[in-house]
Structures are given as C-alpha cells and as structure tokens.
Enzyme design. Structure first.
Site, PDB file in Angstrom:
ATOM      1  N   ARG A 286       0.832  -1.218   0.000  1.00  0.00           N
ATOM      2  CA  ARG A 286       0.000   0.000   0.000  1.00  0.00           C
ATOM      3  C   ARG A 286       0.861   1.260   0.000  1.00  0.00           C
ATOM      4  NH1 ARG A 286      -2.837  -3.764  -0.788  1.00  0.00           N
ATOM      5  NH2 ARG A 286      -4.920  -4.136  -0.011  1.00  0.00           N
TER       6      ARG A 286
ATOM      7  N   LYS B 155      -6.321   0.324   2.760  1.00  0.00           N
ATOM      8  CA  LYS B 155      -7.403  -0.660   2.874  1.00  0.00           C
ATOM      9  C   LYS B 155      -7.188  -1.535   4.105  1.00  0.00           C
ATOM     10  CE  LYS B 155      -9.452  -4.457   0.270  1.00  0.00           C
ATOM     11  NZ  LYS B 155      -9.357  -5.252  -0.943  1.00  0.00           N
TER      12      LYS B 155
END
Length: 124
Positions: free
Chosen positions: A83, A119
């Site tokens: 990420r 997320k």
C-alpha cells in the site's frame, strides 16, 4: 517485492538486534534501484519510473504450488508495504511512520508526506 532479515524463528520475539540494520539495507537497496533506473533510462532512451514502499515487521514466507513452485511472502507487513508503494509518488520512496522512527538515528532524512487511506488499516 523484497524481504531482508528473514530468520528461522517462528515468531519475532523482539530480541533480534539486527532488525534496524535489515531495514537500513532495504533502504540502501531502494536508493540503488533508483540510481539504476536512472542509468537504464539514460542509456536506453526510456522513461521507466519507480514507486517504492517500505515497511518492517513479521511475515510468513514459503513455497506454494505443486506444478510450478514459487517462493512468496504474506502478511500484514507485506500488505502495508504494498500500500505504501501503490499510494506513493513516482520517483519517491514511501515508508511507514514506524519504519521512519527506526531509521532516523542512522542518518536517513525524511520529508513528511500526505496521509493515505490504506485498505483495512485506515489513515496512515
């Protein structure tokens, strides 16, 4: 994906004093990758670009697949590093705040980045 400092310990118990050095090596490797891509672009008249994400922590590693075995790594550490890469800026290295705090005593310099939505993690 790159991992350093993998040990045979089943669970990291906080006694590995080399953890900071592993993280330093990963950062030095990231800088070397950036320099390498500059040389490749210069000599091949391309414009390849990198985004790099770094995190540290425990993970699981192993070989999967019966017909075409592949070595892979999994875990929260890997997901967060991914990420960091996917939300980072081209040509930059984005690391987690926790990794930044470990690296500062070793002379690495940082510039504050934007907060990103990760997320399953929220804002980082």
């Amino acid at each position: 994906m790159v991992a350093a400092g993998l040990t045979p310990k089943a669970v990291y118990d906080g006694t590995d004093t080399d953890l900071d050095q592993y993280l330093c090596h990963i950062c030095e490797f990231a800088f070397a990758m950036q320099e390498c891509i500059k040389r490749i672009n210069k000599h091949s008249f391309n414009n390849f670009q990198l985004r790099i994400g770094i995190n540290h922590g425990s993970l699981v590693a192993g070989v999967i697949g019966a017909t075409k075995p592949q070595y892979d790594i999994w875990g929260n550490t890997v997901n967060v590093a991914s990420r960091m890469e996917s939300t980072g800026k081209v040509g930059k290295i984005q690391i987690t705040e926790e990794s930044c705090l470990l690296l500062e005593p070793y002379g690495f310099r940082f510039e504050e980045s934007h907060f990103v939505q990760v997320k399953g993690k929220g804002t980082m």
